[in-house]
Design a protein around this motif. Structure first.
Motif: not given
Length: 829
Positions: A257-260, A425, A430
């Protein structure tokens, strides 16, 4: 099992009919009733090659579908092809004798041919279908998805009642991605019910249902999409799709979901000229008994994949809920000592440490010296000395940036098209990025082999939890070209299974449900639990919906239960009110009704100071439910009342005379249920006794033909119902074994019971040479020849036992002389 591996000899040639065969009967290919599976009528239409499935009882059409193929972002539809052949035959496969339709589509220039094979099994309540793509062009094809069911139209899923009475049970990508919720048809996300692996559509008015479930997981993930339109009062089904595809669609909402954008790699399987590619095989059925559909599906999966389901139920302690990342050497030993001294005699003998012991994800044999300054092997030696079985947590295919693998071998990771490791992830908020291990790389395989061999052979671990495999199951570029995420997972499991051997228990946690069957012994079936009622309630729907997987896919892992008043201040990010006693009961009872693993998730000294709550853990009836190893059947799985919010009523048939009825109240107010005695298997002339196994002082309201059960908010009742008209039966057991063995030869011994309603909590073997073992299936080797008196005892309910005994002859002697030429160097597989 049918399987087509890319690069093998083509499978197409024997499937293409020599001559065009068209079956015309009033414009459709119609089979006689003798050709059909129970509950369904299957038709093939020669005008477009589509197939239809109808309900044989109501004659209503359930769906009419074609098959599609996605190449380079463009869909080819079976109806686009100008030519087709239909061949009908009789075949024999791993599910029995079947009538088979082979429908071939061809004639489009520069496009592949493809076919589907549709099978109906006479006198069985199911059929199955598979699509095969053949590249007859001169160029490689790049397949992104194969659509096995492509259905649109107004008559989809006509189960005889209004659409607003339909409920949908969609399995998910893993046990909690997302957590299972059973939805009314109108309650859809973005007007779509998406399932992974299986899906049931059920009409509450007619009680008819349609089921689709993946039978294989050779290359692809099976994704099902039921699309709707309309209002909540008048919903309408407009299309249905069942795709053999990749994982990227699901992971975009999860680990990617937060990957490039570069890390969102679409599935792309290259099929060389002259080669074939098969979709996954899908089972389908129409029935008036959705429990039968689910249980039939589970039993077929067990048969096809040789599921590992014979291990005894694991009872023990698990560290995550009381400690999260904070467990240290001293506290771990204290927990192990308390478990050994107070609960081991009841069968709680597994001691499982979750995440936090290791230095980094992807470096599991390097302990974190800040909490285990003397290492973990030293602690596990003490755990074994206490008579406990050590277990450990891992995330086998995840590698964090602090790990040795990431620091030294980026080439062992799954990459995107730019050659960069795919980011999936962080460990927490983070901190410490995570990447996916490429299990096809020889170096990565050796890392897995050494890691898991060390856990078993150096640390003495006998149970290994494997987590976050759905997060690491990414499509990408592997060392072995043309590998899918599903294939890569199985390659990794194969390496791990061979490294640990057959005696070590492997548990899948965080993974697609079908893919690991045959490799693992147990598997998570629900969302994470915690010491809060809302988490227990969330987990309950998954335990109910996947009840049929227990002892079919693997032994169910319902996650740990929590019953104590433990302090939760160590989790300021997730403050939780302490569990009331009623809420604590729901947690432990939910684990018991799963029929699977039974793990305590509490700080044990704290629990020991609370006698009323400790009595739940020592409750012999609950322990018997767990040891019996059978799931309680959720009677209202798809028919639950709106007021109950989710399935609430479970029935366990322990033996011919005894039932356990469990009723949860998941709501914030009081509830009352009237359970017909006929639903419990009791007739009017039977005499029965009812007792509450959690509170002997509670009763049920009398009624001539029902049990009326009243409950306060957020509570559970567990009723033992005994038919006193018949005496308590002792289990009947029979031992299976070879006729003889040689000295030093390992022999398998298996205990069989007389029938499915025989209750056995454990098996005890005596081999006549001083050795005693427990389990339904055990191995033993004798050191000297002779005739040994072997006895197996089956321990049932109320301490009743049954025995079988026999003389087992052992011949020959073990070689004791040295012969250099006979020595063989061991090579790990």
């Amino acid at each position: 099992m049918f399987r087509c591996d890319i690069g093998e000899a083509p499978i197409w040639a024997p499937l293409r009919p020599v001559a065009v065969v068209l079956l015309f009967i009033l414009g459709a290919a119609i089979a006689s009733a003798l050709d059909q599976p129970q509950g369904m009528q299957i038709l093939v239409d020669p005008s477009d090659g589509s197939y239809s499935i109808a309900d044989s009882g109501t004659r209503l059409s359930i769906l009419k579908a074609g098959v599609d193929l996605e190449l380079g972002g463009r869909w080819l539809h079976s109806g686009d092809y100008p030519k087709r052949t239909i061949l009908k035959s009789t075949t024999q496969d791993d599910l029995g004798t079947a009538n088979e339709w082979t429908v071939t589509f061809f004639g489009l220039a520069d496009q592949p041919d493809f076919l589907y094979r549709l099978r109906a099994y006479p006198d069985k309540p199911f059929g199955d279908i598979q699509v095969i793509v053949h590249n007859e062009t001169s160029k490689p094809l790049h397949v992104e998805a194969i659509r096995v069911i492509a259905a649109t139209g107004a008559s989809l899923f006509d189960l005889g009642g209004p659409f607003k009475e339909d409920r949908v049970l969609s399995d998910s990508f893993s046990e909690d991605r997302p957590s299972i919720k059973i939805h009314d048809l109108a309650d859809a996300t973005d007007q779509m019910h998406r399932g992974v692996g299986s899906q049931v559509i059920y009409n509450r008015r007619t009680r008819r249902s349609f089921f689709v479930g993946a039978l294989t997981s050779d290359h692809f993930l099976t994704v099902l999409r039921l699309r709707i339109t309309g209002s909540p009062e008048i919903p309408n089904i407009v299309s249905y799709e069942a795709d053999s595809t990749g994982t990227t669609e699901l992971l975009k909402d999860n680990s990617l979901s937060d990957s490039s954008a570069d890390d969102l790699v679409p599935l792309d399987i290259e099929v060389a000229p002259g080669s074939d590619l098969a979709s996954e095989r899908l089972l389908f059925s129409a029935d008036s008994d959705y429990h039968r559909q689910l249980e039939t599906y589970g039993s077929i999966v067990r048969q096809l994949h040789h599921a590992r389901v014979t291990s005894p139920t694991l009872l023990g302690w698990w560290s995550w809920i009381p400690y999260y990342f904070g467990l240290n050497e001293g506290a771990a030993l204290t927990e192990a000592q308390w478990l050994s001294q107070h609960l081991k005699s009841l069968g709680y003998d597994y001691f499982v440490m979750d995440e936090g012991y290791q230095y980094a994800r992807g470096e599991y044999t390097t302990p974190d010296a800040s909490v285990f300054p003397h290492g973990v092997a030293n602690l596990e030696s003490k755990v074994r000395g206490l008579g406990l079985v050590p277990g450990i947590w891992t995330a086998p295919f995840e590698v964090s940036e602090r790990s040795w693998v990431y620091q030294n071998h980026l080439d062992w990771l799954v990459h995107n098209a730019k050659g960069e490791p795919i980011h999936i992830g962080w460990v927490v908020h983070g901190q410490d990025q995570i990447f996916a291990l490429d299990t096809t790389h020889p170096g990565a395989q050796e890392y897995l082999r050494q890691t898991y061999s060390a856990l078993v052979n150096q640390w003495g671990i006998r149970y290994i939890k494997m987590d976050f495999m759905e997060d690491s199951g990414v499509e990408g570029f592997f060392y072995r070209p043309n590998t899918t995420a599903m294939e890569a997972e199985r390659i990794g499991w194969d390496v791990i299974r061979k490294a640990v051997g057959n005696e070590v228990l492997l548990d899948k946690d965080g993974c697609e449900m079908l893919n690991p069957v045959g490799y693992v012994d147990s598997g998570r079936i629900s969302a994470d639990t915690a010491n809060e009622f809302s988490a227990v309630k969330d987990a309950a729907s998954g335990i109910a919906a996947r009840y049929y997987m227990n002892r079919n896919f693997y032994v169910a892992d319902p996650d740990a239960f929590s019953v104590s008043l433990q302090d939760t201040s160590h989790r300021p990010d997730r403050p939780r009110p302490q569990l009331t006693l009623d809420e604590a009961k729901t947690s432990i009872v939910l684990a018991a009704v799963s029929g699977g693993m039974y793990e305590i998730g509490d700080d044990l000294p704290t629990l020991g100071a609370e006698p009323e709550r400790l009595s739940l853990v020592t409750n012999k009836d609950l322990i018997a439910m767990a040891k019996l190893g059978r799931s309680s059947v959720p009677m209202d799985l798809l028919s639950y009342l709106e007021e109950d919010q989710q399935p609430s009523i479970f029935l366990l048939k322990e033996d011919a005379r005894q039932r356990i009825l469990t009723i949860f109240n998941w709501t914030d107010g009081p509830r009352s249920h009237a359970i017909p005695l006929s639903d419990l298997g009791f007739t009017g002339d039977m005499k029965y006794e009812v007792s509450d196994i959690l509170d002997a002082g509670k009763t049920v309201r009398p009624s001539s033909n029902s049990l009326i059960v009243d409950q306060p908010a957020q509570s559970v009742r567990v009723l033992k119902i005994i038919n006193v008209s018949i005496p308590a039966p002792a289990p009947t057991v029979h031992a299976e074994h070879s006729s003889e063995a040689n000295s030093g030869e390992t022999t398998e011994f298996t205990a069989r019971i007389s029938g499915p309603e025989t209750a056995v909590l454990e098996y005890e073997w005596e081999f006549g040479d001083g050795i005693r073992l427990k389990g339904s299936q055990v191995n033993h080797a004798y050191t000297r020849p002779g005739k040994y008196a072997v006895k197996v005892k089956a321990v049932g309910l109320d301490g009743l036992t049954g025995e079988d005994s026999f003389l087992f002859p052992v011949t020959g002697s073990m070689a004791t002389e040295f012969h250099a030429a006979e020595k063989k160097r061991y090579h790990p597989q």
